[in-house]
Design a protein around this motif. Sequence first.
Motif, short mmCIF file in Angstrom:
data_model
loop_
_atom_site.label_atom_id
_atom_site.label_comp_id
_atom_site.label_asym_id
_atom_site.label_seq_id
_atom_site.Cartn_x
_atom_site.Cartn_y
_atom_site.Cartn_z
N TYR A 145 55.87 42.36 40.21
CA TYR A 145 56.05 40.92 40.32
C TYR A 145 56.81 40.52 41.59
O TYR A 145 56.47 39.54 42.25
N CYS A 146 57.87 41.27 41.94
CA CYS A 146 58.66 40.90 43.11
C CYS A 146 57.87 41.08 44.41
O CYS A 146 57.78 40.15 45.23
N ASN A 147 57.31 42.27 44.60
CA ASN A 147 56.68 42.59 45.88
C ASN A 147 55.22 42.17 46.00
O ASN A 147 54.72 41.94 47.10
N ASN A 148 54.53 42.09 44.87
CA ASN A 148 53.11 41.73 44.92
C ASN A 148 52.84 40.26 44.65
O ASN A 148 51.74 39.77 44.92
N VAL A 149 53.81 39.56 44.07
CA VAL A 149 53.60 38.15 43.72
C VAL A 149 54.56 37.24 44.49
O VAL A 149 54.15 36.41 45.31
N LEU A 150 55.86 37.39 44.22
CA LEU A 150 56.83 36.46 44.81
C LEU A 150 56.97 36.63 46.32
O LEU A 150 56.95 35.64 47.05
N THR A 186 44.69 39.68 35.26
CA THR A 186 45.47 38.59 34.71
C THR A 186 46.46 39.11 33.68
O THR A 186 47.63 38.69 33.64
N ARG A 187 46.01 40.02 32.83
CA ARG A 187 46.93 40.61 31.86
C ARG A 187 48.04 41.37 32.57
O ARG A 187 49.20 41.37 32.14
N SER A 188 47.70 42.05 33.66
CA SER A 188 48.70 42.79 34.42
C SER A 188 49.76 41.85 34.97
O SER A 188 50.95 42.17 34.96
N LEU A 189 49.35 40.67 35.45
CA LEU A 189 50.30 39.70 35.97
C LEU A 189 51.25 39.23 34.87
O LEU A 189 52.47 39.10 35.09
N GLN A 190 50.74 38.98 33.70
CA GLN A 190 51.59 38.58 32.58
C GLN A 190 52.57 39.68 32.21
O GLN A 190 53.74 39.42 31.90
N SER A 191 52.09 40.93 32.25
CA SER A 191 52.96 42.06 31.96
C SER A 191 54.06 42.19 33.00
O SER A 191 55.22 42.48 32.66
N GLN A 192 53.73 41.96 34.26
CA GLN A 192 54.72 42.03 35.32
C GLN A 192 55.77 40.93 35.17
O GLN A 192 56.96 41.16 35.39
#
Length: 1000
Positions: free
Chosen positions: A241-246, A264-270
């Motif tokens: 979540y930190c390095n791949n999204v934010l 999408t499920r992976s994003l929710q898990s992150q």
Amino acid sequence: MPYPLSIKLPEASKEEDCDNDSAHRRFSISSTPGGLGSRLQLPSRPVSLTDEEAALHELGYGPNLSLTPSFSTSRVERLLRERQLRRSNSLYNLESRENRPIKQPGDDAAAGGASGVGRGGADGRRARAEEGPVTGIKFESTGALSAKHVREKQRLLVVANRLPVSATRKGESSWALELSAGGLVSALLGVRQFETRWIGWPGVNVQDDKGQKSLSSALEEKGFIPVFLDEETVDQYYNGYCNNVLWPLFHYIGLQQEDRLAATRSLQSQFSAYKRANRLFAEVVLSQYQDGDVVWCHDYHLMFLPKFLKEANSRMKLGWFLHTPFPSSEIYRTLPLRSELLKAVLTADLIGFHTYDYARHFVSACTRILGLEGTPEGVEDQGKLTRVAAFPIGIDSERFIKALETDMVRSHIQKLRGRFAGRKVMLGVDRLDMIKGIPQKLLAFEKFLEESPEWQDKVLLVQIAVPTRTDVHEYQRLTSQVHEIVGRINGRFGTLGTVPIHHLDRSLEFHELCALYAITDVLLVTSLRDGMNLVSYEYVACQNTKKGVLILSEFAGAAQSLGAGAILINPWNISEVAASIEDALTMKEVERKERHRHNFMHVTTHTAQVWADTFVSELNDTIVEAELRTLRIPPWLPLEKAVEKFQESKNRLLILGFNATMTAQVEAPGRRGPDQIKEMKLRLHAGLKDAFNVLCMDPKTTMVILSGSERSVLDEAFGEFNMWLAAENGMFLRHTQGEWMTTMPEHLNMDWVESVQLVFDYFCERTPRSYVEARETSLVWNYKYADVEFGRVQARDMLQHLWTGPISNAAVDVVQGSKSVEGAAIDRILLEIVHSRHMTTPIDYVLCIGHFLSKDEDIYTFFEPELPFERDICGNGKTLEPKLPFDRRIGTKGCERILAKNSNKVGVTRSKIFPLLSPERNGSHSKSDDRKFSEGPSDEESGKWEGSSVLDLKGENYFSCAVGRKRSLARYSLGSSEEVVGFLKAITKIYTEVPPGLIH
């Protein structure tokens, strides 16, 4: 908006001691209509500083606190005074720092890394109040503080994703620690006036208890507290979540378009792992926290941490700082679950960014996404102001300046000068990252060599590209691209003896880097998006002899600070960068010296230590300012006590708001914003009907509904009950068994309506989702559901049209804000109710519940027997200091409209003070379908009512309650209309559980 407290006390009244048994509010009815306000009797009670002193004591101030001059001045003046004291004491301690160093956490490791030399004073001689503004501190002749004023150092808990150490395990219970060099490390290790403790992830995966205990012990000796995260959490929270999204989003790199549901499920898990990791950080912080500590959270890794900490301890002093850019609201709003992150960060007391642009983007995101009020000071939410400001970070410039004097660096400088003799040296120092613009830099250099062949054998570009995230495909592709460009340029312009580009895929030792900075003629920074870029600061610090030129990207945060002396460029414009390279290489010495002088002055005065000191000082002052200016948070309504006093009373008055107080909730959970269609249709909560039927049948209970809604809306919602209705902010009043009457029965000239309606209709067409509310005596243009910023612009434009056109000569006022208010005519409404019901028993119980904006809340203080605060009735941040106790009744304002700042309406309405005279007496008339307002008591009634008290209210029998507002003038609060329903149902139970004869 929060209101300031009065610090200077008014002189106590001599009558104060005559009758001070209990605070009462008594209203006496005069035989003259309209005489209610003149006969109001108030206890002569001066405002005391007891509450303020108690609040300041909790902030760490002693009982002998001097409020002069610090608390009598503005926030800026207090901070300027502190700054002067810090500088004075820094000069005093300058000579003693090396002779008497203060042992700080990490100093042993700092000897080989960050120098830790800062502007902080030694031996506790910092001339500042550690938890707020300096007050009453005196210097002895030696410059040291008087012993009685010396206070212990304030603890600073620095919370970051990574501890500034690298830990290597040497055995089952042995660890080797090495301090990491960096801006944040040198900044906070150099701040001497705080006892700093670091909290963060140690960077290693330690699963066994023995290893965790031994590592914790080794770190605690250096002042570091570890947060242990398991491998899966680190992968999903940090790498995910930190390095791949934010991180990409904050640097204007859009989110990846996922083509599979699994992604999408992976994003929710992150995201779940992100929250879980933040909660683990919070648990460690709370285990270390002591009263009075300052908690400073850092960066996008810990955006939920302020929320978790404030939930556990609302009194905690907490700041949050972002070291990356914050994107514009249009970019940020693409982030899933964006609102949760913003709300979590807003629980902090102070939010810091590197530049004003980043701070402005954050406030804009809060305004557009959350619908909150953005102010020059920050973001306001229901009276709570979260301060948002820019704090540009610096470097430990002394460390670089002193390093140039060491033999190791001097020796390396001589070697480099010999190697690069006869050639101008250009330098680039970057992480091998997409945002650093290395390909753009190389292409611009290639274009420069192509257009300026005379420079091909006279200039050299040294590019240091430190590898990062080598396991990520995008970074691997970037590395290949950079290597390809370098090879092409060297092959095209190089010779057997020289090449134009020296490219290194590694980092340099500190002494090597300082030497390279010192011999460089031009530093080239081409960041596509950078939070600050401290490489430019380091270069300037090492250039006081050579005075080289800085070419700096305008997309780097440092451009805001070093723009005066640098050549600013757009890295996407290859031609512009190439031209800037030629300008830098051919720049005259006089201009180079002048540019360097500007930048060197900034780098050496705005150091990392000053940055940290300034942020913590502002955080301390923000806490004090909040305690003194913001409204208190009302406690929860004590249900049992309110029901008990209701049962004991003999004559009860219940005043209830309508919208958001007794309406059914229509917003679905998780919805982005309010549902305009459903919200515009107000419906009474179904659970209130039974409660109203019971309460309205009690002859000793009077119920009044106060609302800004039209008469037809109130008729539809409450027509079946036995109660009083006040529509359009008290303009119309009726009992449900009678007819509507006007409380302002003079001639209402409505000739202005048609021309104003045309203006409102015009702006409705130009402003999507805005609408006009046409009422009997006013028009309202509502832009609540429109884009917030665009709505404000349109409102200002509309006001100019109105004042210069349709209402320039009309007897009307423009009210920008929520209509003010239900309480504006409360004295007249109360008078009519008393006369109509022929009350002989004084009202001894008042319940007032509503959801009102800040300046509409005087309805709560109208009946308030005790006046704990004074209001900013000047509207300019100053508090009046009347010789007599200040009467805060709405009635004292007559029917004037109060301007409410937090609003989304522009209204046009009558605005005069109307006497209580019948239409026949003053020659005016009202609408044919309206009954005239009461002319007052008859002659027979006058003798009966003269001097009698219709309100004999003790403090323990008054319950004012705000619904859905965190901060309010009300005594108590309830969370929603659901809780209002539950409370009223609890009252009605006494009618079934207790025989009617026992209810007073």
